[in-house]
Each structure stands twice: as C-alpha cells, then as structure tokens.
Design a protein around this motif. Structure first.
Motif, PDB file in Angstrom:
ATOM      1  N   SER A 356       0.830  -1.206   0.000  1.00  0.00           N
ATOM      2  CA  SER A 356       0.000   0.000   0.000  1.00  0.00           C
ATOM      3  C   SER A 356       0.862   1.253   0.000  1.00  0.00           C
ATOM      4  O   SER A 356       0.529   2.250  -0.649  1.00  0.00           O
ATOM      5  CB  SER A 356      -0.920   0.005   1.223  1.00  0.00           C
ATOM      6  OG  SER A 356      -1.887  -1.012   1.118  1.00  0.00           O
ATOM      7  N   ILE A 357       1.975   1.224   0.718  1.00  0.00           N
ATOM      8  CA  ILE A 357       2.886   2.370   0.735  1.00  0.00           C
ATOM      9  C   ILE A 357       3.534   2.553  -0.634  1.00  0.00           C
ATOM     10  O   ILE A 357       3.643   3.671  -1.148  1.00  0.00           O
ATOM     11  CB  ILE A 357       3.944   2.206   1.843  1.00  0.00           C
ATOM     12  CG1 ILE A 357       3.268   2.331   3.219  1.00  0.00           C
ATOM     13  CG2 ILE A 357       5.055   3.246   1.704  1.00  0.00           C
ATOM     14  CD1 ILE A 357       4.160   1.950   4.388  1.00  0.00           C
ATOM     15  N   PHE A 358       3.929   1.445  -1.263  1.00  0.00           N
ATOM     16  CA  PHE A 358       4.466   1.538  -2.624  1.00  0.00           C
ATOM     17  C   PHE A 358       3.406   2.091  -3.571  1.00  0.00           C
ATOM     18  O   PHE A 358       3.690   2.920  -4.440  1.00  0.00           O
ATOM     19  CB  PHE A 358       4.920   0.159  -3.125  1.00  0.00           C
ATOM     20  CG  PHE A 358       6.105  -0.397  -2.387  1.00  0.00           C
ATOM     21  CD1 PHE A 358       7.123   0.425  -1.943  1.00  0.00           C
ATOM     22  CD2 PHE A 358       6.206  -1.756  -2.122  1.00  0.00           C
ATOM     23  CE1 PHE A 358       8.232  -0.083  -1.260  1.00  0.00           C
ATOM     24  CE2 PHE A 358       7.298  -2.282  -1.447  1.00  0.00           C
ATOM     25  CZ  PHE A 358       8.305  -1.439  -1.017  1.00  0.00           C
ATOM     26  N   PHE A 359       2.179   1.611  -3.391  1.00  0.00           N
ATOM     27  CA  PHE A 359       1.095   2.071  -4.254  1.00  0.00           C
ATOM     28  C   PHE A 359       0.820   3.551  -4.041  1.00  0.00           C
ATOM     29  O   PHE A 359       0.451   4.262  -4.975  1.00  0.00           O
ATOM     30  CB  PHE A 359      -0.167   1.252  -3.984  1.00  0.00           C
ATOM     31  CG  PHE A 359      -1.276   1.533  -4.957  1.00  0.00           C
ATOM     32  CD1 PHE A 359      -1.277   0.958  -6.218  1.00  0.00           C
ATOM     33  CD2 PHE A 359      -2.313   2.387  -4.635  1.00  0.00           C
ATOM     34  CE1 PHE A 359      -2.282   1.227  -7.126  1.00  0.00           C
ATOM     35  CE2 PHE A 359      -3.327   2.665  -5.528  1.00  0.00           C
ATOM     36  CZ  PHE A 359      -3.306   2.077  -6.775  1.00  0.00           C
ATOM     37  N   LEU A 360       0.996   4.013  -2.804  1.00  0.00           N
ATOM     38  CA  LEU A 360       0.793   5.429  -2.505  1.00  0.00           C
ATOM     39  C   LEU A 360       1.721   6.296  -3.335  1.00  0.00           C
ATOM     40  O   LEU A 360       1.308   7.327  -3.889  1.00  0.00           O
ATOM     41  CB  LEU A 360       1.022   5.681  -1.016  1.00  0.00           C
ATOM     42  CG  LEU A 360       0.879   7.124  -0.534  1.00  0.00           C
ATOM     43  CD1 LEU A 360      -0.556   7.604  -0.717  1.00  0.00           C
ATOM     44  CD2 LEU A 360       1.293   7.252   0.929  1.00  0.00           C
ATOM     45  N   THR A 361       2.991   5.912  -3.440  1.00  0.00           N
ATOM     46  CA  THR A 361       3.933   6.681  -4.254  1.00  0.00           C
ATOM     47  C   THR A 361       3.537   6.618  -5.723  1.00  0.00           C
ATOM     48  O   THR A 361       3.691   7.605  -6.460  1.00  0.00           O
ATOM     49  CB  THR A 361       5.371   6.156  -4.072  1.00  0.00           C
ATOM     50  OG1 THR A 361       5.460   4.801  -4.534  1.00  0.00           O
ATOM     51  CG2 THR A 361       5.790   6.205  -2.606  1.00  0.00           C
ATOM     52  N   ASN A 362       3.003   5.468  -6.147  1.00  0.00           N
ATOM     53  CA  ASN A 362       2.498   5.311  -7.508  1.00  0.00           C
ATOM     54  C   ASN A 362       1.360   6.290  -7.764  1.00  0.00           C
ATOM     55  O   ASN A 362       1.327   6.992  -8.787  1.00  0.00           O
ATOM     56  CB  ASN A 362       2.023   3.853  -7.663  1.00  0.00           C
ATOM     57  CG  ASN A 362       1.477   3.535  -9.039  1.00  0.00           C
ATOM     58  OD1 ASN A 362       0.620   4.238  -9.544  1.00  0.00           O
ATOM     59  ND2 ASN A 362       1.935   2.434  -9.613  1.00  0.00           N
ATOM     60  N   VAL A 363       0.430   6.369  -6.812  1.00  0.00           N
ATOM     61  CA  VAL A 363      -0.726   7.251  -6.949  1.00  0.00           C
ATOM     62  C   VAL A 363      -0.293   8.718  -6.998  1.00  0.00           C
ATOM     63  O   VAL A 363      -0.791   9.509  -7.811  1.00  0.00           O
ATOM     64  CB  VAL A 363      -1.717   7.024  -5.791  1.00  0.00           C
ATOM     65  CG1 VAL A 363      -2.793   8.114  -5.779  1.00  0.00           C
ATOM     66  CG2 VAL A 363      -2.370   5.654  -5.910  1.00  0.00           C
ATOM     67  N   MET A 364       0.635   9.098  -6.136  1.00  0.00           N
ATOM     68  CA  MET A 364       1.102  10.486  -6.102  1.00  0.00           C
ATOM     69  C   MET A 364       1.732  10.886  -7.435  1.00  0.00           C
ATOM     70  O   MET A 364       1.514  11.999  -7.936  1.00  0.00           O
ATOM     71  CB  MET A 364       2.085  10.678  -4.956  1.00  0.00           C
ATOM     72  CG  MET A 364       1.446  10.564  -3.585  1.00  0.00           C
ATOM     73  SD  MET A 364       2.630  10.604  -2.227  1.00  0.00           S
ATOM     74  CE  MET A 364       3.213  12.295  -2.333  1.00  0.00           C
ATOM     75  N   ALA A 365       2.514   9.975  -8.012  1.00  0.00           N
ATOM     76  CA  ALA A 365       3.119  10.264  -9.319  1.00  0.00           C
ATOM     77  C   ALA A 365       2.039  10.447 -10.378  1.00  0.00           C
ATOM     78  O   ALA A 365       2.100  11.366 -11.208  1.00  0.00           O
ATOM     79  CB  ALA A 365       4.066   9.132  -9.714  1.00  0.00           C
ATOM     80  N   ARG A 366       1.019   9.596 -10.335  1.00  0.00           N
ATOM     81  CA  ARG A 366      -0.056   9.696 -11.329  1.00  0.00           C
ATOM     82  C   ARG A 366      -0.864  10.979 -11.165  1.00  0.00           C
ATOM     83  O   ARG A 366      -1.308  11.565 -12.154  1.00  0.00           O
ATOM     84  CB  ARG A 366      -0.964   8.466 -11.248  1.00  0.00           C
ATOM     85  CG  ARG A 366      -0.405   7.286 -12.041  1.00  0.00           C
ATOM     86  CD  ARG A 366      -1.350   6.129 -12.017  1.00  0.00           C
ATOM     87  NE  ARG A 366      -1.301   5.401 -10.758  1.00  0.00           N
ATOM     88  CZ  ARG A 366      -2.335   4.782 -10.213  1.00  0.00           C
ATOM     89  NH1 ARG A 366      -3.519   4.840 -10.781  1.00  0.00           N
ATOM     90  NH2 ARG A 366      -2.203   4.116  -9.090  1.00  0.00           N
ATOM     91  N   ILE A 367      -1.075  11.391  -9.921  1.00  0.00           N
ATOM     92  CA  ILE A 367      -1.814  12.633  -9.697  1.00  0.00           C
ATOM     93  C   ILE A 367      -1.083  13.815 -10.333  1.00  0.00           C
ATOM     94  O   ILE A 367      -1.685  14.677 -10.981  1.00  0.00           O
ATOM     95  CB  ILE A 367      -2.016  12.875  -8.184  1.00  0.00           C
ATOM     96  CG1 ILE A 367      -3.039  11.884  -7.625  1.00  0.00           C
ATOM     97  CG2 ILE A 367      -2.468  14.310  -7.912  1.00  0.00           C
ATOM     98  CD1 ILE A 367      -3.189  11.940  -6.121  1.00  0.00           C
ATOM     99  N   ILE A 368       0.233  13.840 -10.151  1.00  0.00           N
ATOM    100  CA  ILE A 368       1.036  14.920 -10.743  1.00  0.00           C
ATOM    101  C   ILE A 368       0.900  14.917 -12.263  1.00  0.00           C
ATOM    102  O   ILE A 368       0.648  15.954 -12.899  1.00  0.00           O
ATOM    103  CB  ILE A 368       2.509  14.781 -10.326  1.00  0.00           C
ATOM    104  CG1 ILE A 368       2.664  15.024  -8.819  1.00  0.00           C
ATOM    105  CG2 ILE A 368       3.386  15.762 -11.113  1.00  0.00           C
ATOM    106  CD1 ILE A 368       4.029  14.668  -8.268  1.00  0.00           C
TER     107      ILE A 368
END
Length: 418
Positions: A356-368
């Motif tokens: 989930s923490i790895f996915f969080l960084t994935n999500v943040m990159a996608r939001i940008i």
C-alpha cells in the motif's frame, strides 16, 4: 505445492472477474474519447486517483489484520451489487451517462487498490518460499491473459465485431449498460469460487492490534529500517505508472488524435499488450537467467524509454501495435521480477501495508501527471505526443536512480538473480 487447489481457484476467480473488469476499464476511456470528452474524464480520473491516496493506505491495514479470503468475499459482494445497480439505472436512462461511467471506473479502480495488494499477500501466505518465482509468473500470465481477452472483448463489443484478413465477426455493438451488467455478473461468479476455497496458511501471521494509525506505523517503520528495499519498490513502479497513464488516459487520445483511427484500434492494442505480457510471464526468468534482478529491470526500463520514443516519432497503427506488444513484455517482466523479490524480502505480516505504501507513491506520481496532462495543450492537434516525451524522461530518471544505487539494492539480496 501444499495449497495448489486454493491457488488455482484464486487464479480462476481473478481471471474471470478480470476479463469483465478489463472490458469496462477499456470501454469507459474509449467512450469519453469517442464523445470528445477526454478532458472531462481526465479530471474525473484525477479526483478518483486522489481518493486512492487515503483508501489504499487504509486498505493495507485491513489486508494485514483480517482474513484475506473474507476480504475478497466482501469486495465481490459490494462491487457486484453496486455495479449491477448502475447497469440497471443506465439501462433505464436514469441519470447522466458520464456520471455512471465515472462511477463504475471509480469503483473498479478503488477495488484494484485493495484487491491486488490483498491478492499478492494472500498468494504469499499460501505459497512455499521456493515457489515464489513460479507463483509470480502464474499471477502475471493469468492477469495478462485476462487483459488480452478483455481487449478482444472490448474491440468486439464496442465496434460491433472484428474484421481482419482472416476473420470477420459481426454483432450488434453493446451499450455501456450491457457491459456494466456483464461486469457485475462476474463478481458473483468470483464470489462463489472464492467461497469454496480451502487453504492451510504457510506464512505465520500474528494477530494485529492497535489503531489504524499504529498499524500503519508498523509498516512504515519496517520500510524505513530497510531504505534500499523501499527505494527499489518505489522506482521500479515507474513503468507501471506510465502504463496506467497510457491505458486509461493517453492511448485513447493518441489513437483518436495522433493516429486518427477508430476506438477499436485502442482495444486491439490491449490484446497486443497482453500478449507481450503473457510472453514475459512465461519466459522472463529464462530470458534473464543468470542476470541480477536489478540489471534485468534496468535493461527493461531502458527499452521502455525507446518504446515511448517510437510512439512519439511515428503515426503508424502497426508501430502502435508493436510498441504495445513490447510495452507488455517490459512492464510485465519488471512486475514478475519485482514481485518475486518483494515476496522474498518482505514478511507476510506487513506485505499488505508495504504494498500500500508503494502504491501510494504510484498514486502520487499519477496525480502529478494527470494534473499536468489535463491541460488543454495536450488535447489539441495531436500534442499528446509531448505527454509521452515527459513520461520517457520520468522513466529515464528512475532508471538513473536505480543504476546509482545498484550495488546497495543488490546487497539486500534475496534473490540476486532474475
């Protein structure tokens, strides 16, 4: 394998629901591209992704605290009822199609946020350590075969058939309501299959106590104490970030504006992508046998940069298909090796929270990137190619980081070979 029956049933359930989910997730962006509302969808996608920041972190605590089979049962009941209701309302022309389409996309997307971390954690829990590489390959082959069939299904249902030099198949095009109804039905099929699963846990798990925040802190602390595992988990997600943006955001626009081709081309490209991913799932450990896992991933990230350059420099449909095939190989190849490694170095007790923490960084990159690509510039006169240029630079930077910390990541061992 001790739990081979449970593993097969879990893969079958994931395969069946994955086909219909894939058709929906291809059909929705294609619908918005076809109706010249891609910018509207990009904004909705950005909002949906923002919600994932909170949901995915909370989901990780659920995965590590509760019985993972029960989590799957609850997910299938909820999504089957919710998407089935939307299919009925859309079919009766009650409400606004854009909102129903976005709602199904959101439900499926948020389901992925919990489903896949739970799926990996459950697989690790019921698999012997010596079989991790094999299971990682099985997961990827099953997942991508479902994607291939989803792409073919979407091309058939959206376009009212498939016409090639060797096959002509005609049907009436399906509405979004019919596609959503099919999606809902497969959740209930998966529900039954998962219900009959019986397994004996291989990995030991202790009972989780404390608040959600305290349980999250345990997962965070585990990765903080192992910074190079954390770094590996983050930067090796780069290609996956790009693939998600490509499939759900950029490819429909690229096909419509840059290639000036019908939406079936986008759906068929998903078949090529999934074919490449299946090849990777079956053969990636043989292709890179004897090569360190970090080096194998570096090579595939470099190839992905070249693939994106191919999209930028060409306006040929066959090049788009070829890049889709190669993108499937590189993304799936990285995923197989990545999962094998993380199964080895992360204990099952924290697997849900770590993912989930790895996915969080994935999500943040996608939001940008989603925020950037929502600008009108990228939706005019084929300027979508500049989005691919930016993404190629992003992967290249992550590639350089991986190369710089190559030795320290490799020393974490567990496996040292792909």
């Amino acid at each position: 394998m001790k739990n081979i029956g449970a593993i097969r049933l879990l893969l079958i359930a994931n395969f069946i629901s994955g086909i219909a989910q894939g058709i929906s997730m291809i059909s929705i962006p294609a619908y918005f591209a076809r109706t010249n509302q891609s910018n509207w969808f990009n904004i909705a996608y950005a909002v949906i992704t923002c919600v994932s920041l909170f949901w995915s972190l909370y989901g990780g605590t659920l995965i590590d605290k509760y019985n993972r089979k029960n989590i799957f049962l609850a997910l299938n009941i909820f999504n089957g009822l919710a998407i089935g209701s939307i299919a009925y309302l859309e079919g009766m022309n009650l409400g606004y199609t854009n909102y129903w389409a976005a709602a199904v996309f959101a439900l499926t997307f948020w389901n992925y946020n919990l489903h896949y971390p739970c799926f990996y954690a459950f697989m690790q829990e019921i698999t012997e350590k010596e079989n991790y590489n094999k299971i990682a390959s099985y997961i990827e082959v099953q997942s991508q075969l479902a994607s291939a069939l989803a792409g073919a299904g979407a091309a058939l249902l959206l376009g009212g058939g498939i016409t090639t030099s060797f096959l002509v198949l005609k049907i009436e095009p399906w509405s979004l309501a019919q596609i959503f109804a099919l999606d809902a039905c497969t959740y209930f099929v998966a529900l039954f299959i998962i219900y009959i699963i019986r397994f004996v846990p291989i990995a030991e798990r202790k009972e989780e106590v404390g608040s959600v925040g305290e349980r999250l802190k345990v997962g965070y602390q585990h990765l903080k104490d192992r910074p190079y595992i954390f770094l590996f988990g983050v930067v090796t997600h780069a290609v996956f970030v790009v693939v998600l943006l490509h499939v759900f955001n950029l490819a429909p626009l690229y096909v419509a504006q840059h290639l000036e081709a019908p939406s079936q081309v986008f759906a068929i490209s998903e078949v090529f992508y999934a074919t490449g991913a299946i090849i990777a799932g079956l053969a990636i450990h043989k292709i890179f046998g004897g090569t360190t896992f970090v080096k194998a991933i570096i090579i595939m990230m470099a190839v992905t940069v070249l693939e994106l350059i191919g999209l930028i420099s060409s306006a040929e449909v066959w090049v788009f298909y070829a890049v889709s095939l190669l993108l499937g190989i590189t993304n799936a190849g990285i995923r197989v090796i990545r999962v094998s490694y993380l199964f080895q170095v992360l204990p099952n007790q924290v697997m849900g929270r770590a993912n989930s923490i790895f996915f969080l960084t994935n999500v943040m990159a996608r939001i940008i990137f989603l925020t950037l690509f929502s600008l009108a510039f990228f939706h005019q006169s084929g300027n979508v190619i500049y989005a691919f240029l930016i993404l190629s630079i992003f992967i290249f930077v992550c590639l350089l980081i991986l190369m710089f910390f190559y030795t320290k990541i490799a020393l974490n061992k567990e496996p040292n070979e792909a």
